[in-house]
Design a protein around this motif. Structure first.
Motif, PDB file in Angstrom:
ATOM      1  N   LEU A   1       0.738  -1.229   0.092  1.00  0.00           N
ATOM      2  CA  LEU A   1      -0.137  -0.123  -0.099  1.00  0.00           C
ATOM      3  C   LEU A   1       0.893   1.152   0.009  1.00  0.00           C
ATOM      4  N   LEU A   2       2.044   1.341   0.620  1.00  0.00           N
ATOM      5  CA  LEU A   2       3.031   2.290   0.607  1.00  0.00           C
ATOM      6  C   LEU A   2       3.668   2.266  -0.646  1.00  0.00           C
ATOM      7  N   LEU A   3       3.740   1.680  -1.405  1.00  0.00           N
ATOM      8  CA  LEU A   3       4.417   1.606  -2.733  1.00  0.00           C
ATOM      9  C   LEU A   3       3.523   2.209  -3.866  1.00  0.00           C
ATOM     10  N   LEU A   4       2.348   1.916  -3.652  1.00  0.00           N
ATOM     11  CA  LEU A   4       1.251   2.003  -5.050  1.00  0.00           C
ATOM     12  C   LEU A   4       1.416   3.351  -5.553  1.00  0.00           C
ATOM     13  N   PRO A   5       1.385   4.471  -4.548  1.00  0.00           N
ATOM     14  CA  PRO A   5       1.438   5.807  -5.054  1.00  0.00           C
ATOM     15  C   PRO A   5       2.678   6.320  -5.396  1.00  0.00           C
ATOM     16  N   LEU A   6       3.713   5.547  -4.987  1.00  0.00           N
ATOM     17  CA  LEU A   6       5.109   6.065  -5.112  1.00  0.00           C
ATOM     18  C   LEU A   6       5.600   5.322  -6.343  1.00  0.00           C
ATOM     19  N   ASN A   7       5.299   4.242  -6.633  1.00  0.00           N
ATOM     20  CA  ASN A   7       6.023   3.611  -7.757  1.00  0.00           C
ATOM     21  C   ASN A   7       4.984   2.745  -8.621  1.00  0.00           C
ATOM     22  N   VAL A   8       4.193   3.544  -9.384  1.00  0.00           N
ATOM     23  CA  VAL A   8       3.200   2.963 -10.309  1.00  0.00           C
ATOM     24  C   VAL A   8       3.776   2.073 -11.327  1.00  0.00           C
ATOM     25  N   ALA A   9       5.140   2.473 -11.756  1.00  0.00           N
ATOM     26  CA  ALA A   9       5.740   1.667 -12.894  1.00  0.00           C
ATOM     27  C   ALA A   9       5.870   0.206 -12.427  1.00  0.00           C
ATOM     28  N   ASN A  10       6.056  -0.203 -11.095  1.00  0.00           N
ATOM     29  CA  ASN A  10       6.030  -1.453 -10.574  1.00  0.00           C
ATOM     30  C   ASN A  10       4.720  -2.106  -9.996  1.00  0.00           C
ATOM     31  N   LEU A  11       3.802  -1.803 -10.298  1.00  0.00           N
ATOM     32  CA  LEU A  11       2.579  -1.803  -9.852  1.00  0.00           C
ATOM     33  C   LEU A  11       2.172  -3.495 -10.444  1.00  0.00           C
ATOM     34  N   LEU A  12       2.379  -3.638 -11.410  1.00  0.00           N
ATOM     35  CA  LEU A  12       2.449  -4.923 -12.044  1.00  0.00           C
ATOM     36  C   LEU A  12       3.041  -6.085 -11.274  1.00  0.00           C
ATOM     37  N   TYR A  13       4.337  -5.862 -11.215  1.00  0.00           N
ATOM     38  CA  TYR A  13       5.251  -6.944 -10.373  1.00  0.00           C
ATOM     39  C   TYR A  13       4.823  -6.991  -9.107  1.00  0.00           C
ATOM     40  N   LEU A  14       4.478  -5.788  -8.421  1.00  0.00           N
ATOM     41  CA  LEU A  14       4.047  -6.101  -7.066  1.00  0.00           C
ATOM     42  C   LEU A  14       2.859  -6.647  -6.685  1.00  0.00           C
ATOM     43  N   SER A  15       1.777  -6.461  -7.835  1.00  0.00           N
ATOM     44  CA  SER A  15       0.596  -7.157  -7.432  1.00  0.00           C
ATOM     45  C   SER A  15       0.728  -8.631  -7.943  1.00  0.00           C
ATOM     46  N   LEU A  16       1.563  -8.868  -8.970  1.00  0.00           N
ATOM     47  CA  LEU A  16       1.736 -10.270  -9.390  1.00  0.00           C
ATOM     48  C   LEU A  16       2.217 -11.162  -8.126  1.00  0.00           C
ATOM     49  N   LEU A  17       3.211 -10.533  -7.357  1.00  0.00           N
ATOM     50  CA  LEU A  17       3.857 -11.461  -6.432  1.00  0.00           C
ATOM     51  C   LEU A  17       2.769 -11.625  -5.310  1.00  0.00           C
ATOM     52  N   LEU A  18       1.910 -10.677  -5.036  1.00  0.00           N
ATOM     53  CA  LEU A  18       1.095 -10.828  -3.997  1.00  0.00           C
ATOM     54  C   LEU A  18      -0.295 -11.592  -4.412  1.00  0.00           C
ATOM     55  N   ILE A  19      -0.489 -11.772  -5.761  1.00  0.00           N
ATOM     56  CA  ILE A  19      -1.647 -12.579  -6.218  1.00  0.00           C
ATOM     57  C   ILE A  19      -1.015 -13.854  -6.366  1.00  0.00           C
ATOM     58  N   ILE A  20       0.305 -14.290  -6.460  1.00  0.00           N
ATOM     59  CA  ILE A  20       0.701 -15.524  -6.447  1.00  0.00           C
ATOM     60  C   ILE A  20       0.609 -16.217  -5.172  1.00  0.00           C
ATOM     61  N   ARG A  21       0.819 -15.486  -3.762  1.00  0.00           N
ATOM     62  CA  ARG A  21       0.468 -15.698  -2.691  1.00  0.00           C
ATOM     63  C   ARG A  21      -0.645 -16.116  -2.153  1.00  0.00           C
ATOM     64  N   LEU A  22      -1.774 -15.218  -2.717  1.00  0.00           N
ATOM     65  CA  LEU A  22      -3.189 -15.291  -2.585  1.00  0.00           C
ATOM     66  C   LEU A  22      -3.681 -16.754  -3.350  1.00  0.00           C
ATOM     67  N   VAL A  23      -3.218 -16.925  -4.367  1.00  0.00           N
ATOM     68  CA  VAL A  23      -3.430 -18.072  -5.324  1.00  0.00           C
ATOM     69  C   VAL A  23      -3.127 -19.527  -4.441  1.00  0.00           C
ATOM     70  N   ALA A  24      -1.831 -19.202  -3.833  1.00  0.00           N
ATOM     71  CA  ALA A  24      -1.386 -20.622  -3.345  1.00  0.00           C
ATOM     72  C   ALA A  24      -1.929 -20.615  -2.020  1.00  0.00           C
ATOM     73  N   ILE A  25      -2.654 -19.618  -1.302  1.00  0.00           N
ATOM     74  CA  ILE A  25      -3.289 -20.096  -0.236  1.00  0.00           C
ATOM     75  C   ILE A  25      -4.602 -20.547  -0.518  1.00  0.00           C
ATOM     76  N   THR A  26      -5.058 -20.184  -1.677  1.00  0.00           N
ATOM     77  CA  THR A  26      -6.710 -20.491  -2.168  1.00  0.00           C
ATOM     78  C   THR A  26      -6.345 -22.076  -2.667  1.00  0.00           C
ATOM     79  N   ILE A  27      -5.318 -22.621  -3.421  1.00  0.00           N
ATOM     80  CA  ILE A  27      -5.173 -23.854  -3.720  1.00  0.00           C
ATOM     81  C   ILE A  27      -5.069 -24.808  -2.528  1.00  0.00           C
ATOM     82  N   CYS A  28      -4.297 -24.332  -1.476  1.00  0.00           N
ATOM     83  CA  CYS A  28      -4.067 -24.956  -0.430  1.00  0.00           C
ATOM     84  C   CYS A  28      -5.391 -25.239   0.471  1.00  0.00           C
ATOM     85  N   THR A  29      -6.187 -24.306   0.593  1.00  0.00           N
ATOM     86  CA  THR A  29      -7.664 -24.240   1.233  1.00  0.00           C
ATOM     87  C   THR A  29      -8.562 -25.298   0.417  1.00  0.00           C
ATOM     88  N   ARG A  30      -8.526 -25.067  -0.702  1.00  0.00           N
ATOM     89  CA  ARG A  30      -9.508 -25.940  -1.676  1.00  0.00           C
ATOM     90  C   ARG A  30      -8.928 -27.171  -1.323  1.00  0.00           C
TER      91      ARG A  30
END
Length: 373
Positions: free
Chosen positions: A302-331
């Motif tokens: 959340l701190l980096l979002l307004p400061l580094n929009v250029a890396n938004l995709l990279y930052l979001s992708l890593l976070l999404i990978i974590r959430l997908v992994a948790i979802t797979i384990c949960t299911r």
């Protein structure tokens, strides 16, 4: 190199905090999945099922109906009636008239014990007829009539077995869903870590161990003045990679209802987490690192979002990978145990865990609550 670190300091910090989460959910948890597709062979030794109950007249009939119908060759049911002022004794006596395997132990006074439940259990365990002890709570029910068999099958070789207690929401409220999710994440972690030799907790509503292990570990003596911890502090005290087994099987679960209000949830968590201060240092460092990494990942994101929009995709992708992994384990867990959890709640619940960690963590430090709810 120094210029690179200075320029991308927060991005590197973000990756560093995310790494433990990715290791946990992409490597440790998935690599430890083993479902008992067939019922383990019973060791056929006698089992004492022990329940500490206080004013549980509304839950005892359901629990006892499930317990007396267990398919197991030899077992007894010990209900420790801890200073109940309701109709618990009458209900227990009525069941005793029909089933001679039920024994009632009455606690009239806790003699100033800070932990009433540990005091009750410490009075009941010595009166158990058998060496194999199986524990649950009065507001729980076994998932099947194979519960005793499954939870005690490995006690002859591993004197401690960690089971899972699953919550079944009754009203569909947010607090019930959140409690279910938090319990699920906790179970995935302690089972997975146990299977790689790191044992730090279990749940008293579904745990089995031998009387010999209880005696050799001097029972609850070392933490008798801590309100909670008849399960996790005992495990912290006696468990190791050689004497502990875990089980994930649909017939080995116990079911109970989660708190129906945030107030009830809050005080329940305070009671449960009061034991965490007394964990082994290595356990506290491990759990603290996981909690800190979880909180820090979202904070830095959340701190980096307004400061580094250029890396938004990279930052979001890593976070999404974590959430997908948790979802797979949960299911996978819910498929293995024939349970249900709405996977689309996971991102919301995962973010809510941060507030939970902050609020309950701070409250558990300053709270002096000493009642058994």
């Amino acid at each position: 190199m120094l210029d690179f670190i200075q320029e991308y300091f927060f991005e590197l910090l973000y990756a560093a905090f995310l790494l433990p989460q990715l290791i946990l959910w992409c490597i440790i948890v998935p690599s430890q999945w083993k479902v008992e597709r067939h019922h383990p062979t019973s060791n056929n030794e006698g089992v004492s099922v022990i329940v500490a109950a206080r004013n549980e007249e509304h839950h005892l009939p359901t629990l006892l109906d499930h317990l007396v119908n267990q398919e197991y060759p030899e077992f007894e049911i010990i209900i420790i009636n801890d200073r109940s002022s309701d109709q618990s004794s009458r209900i227990i006596r009525e069941y005793q008239q029909k089933h001679n395997i039920i024994k009632e132990i009455v606690i009239d006074d806790n003699f100033g014990a800070i932990s009433p439940k540990k005091f009750a259990l410490s009075k009941g365990i010595p009166q158990a007829k058998y060496n194999q002890l199986l524990f649950t709570d009065a507001d729980c029910v076994p998932a099947s009539n194979q519960w005793i068999k499954l939870m005690t099958a490995r006690l002859s070789t591993h004197p401690l077995t960690l089971g899972i207690g699953w919550y079944l929401p009754k009203h569909g409220r947010l607090v019930e869903k959140f409690t279910q999710f938090e319990t699920l994440i906790t179970a995935l972690q302690y089972v997975s870590f146990s299977r790689i030799g790191i044992n730090y907790m279990g749940v008293g509503r579904n745990i089995a161990y031998t009387k010999a292990l209880y005696t050799s570990g001097n029972g609850f003596e070392s933490h008798k003045n801590v309100l909670s911890g008849d399960d996790d502090l005992f495990i912290n005290q006696v468990a190791n990679k050689d004497n502990t087994a875990t089980i994930i099987h649909p017939d080995s679960l116990t079911y109970s209802q989660p708190p129906s209000t945030w107030k009830k949830w809050y005080f329940q968590k305070l009671r449960h987490l009061s034991a965490g201060h007394h964990y082994k240092l290595s356990n506290k460092l491990l759990l603290g690192a996981l909690s800190t990494s979880h909180l820090s990942v979202y904070f830095i994101y959340l701190l980096l979002l307004p400061l580094n929009v250029a890396n938004l995709l990279y930052l979001s992708l890593l976070l999404i990978i974590r959430l997908v992994a948790i979802t797979i384990c949960t299911r996978k867990f819910t498929r293995m145990t024939n349970t249900k959890f709405s996977w689309w709640f996971i991102p919301i619940m995962d973010f809510m865990l941060i507030a939970y960690q902050i609020i309950i963590g701070a409250s558990s430090v300053i709270s002096k609550r000493n009642t058994w709810i």
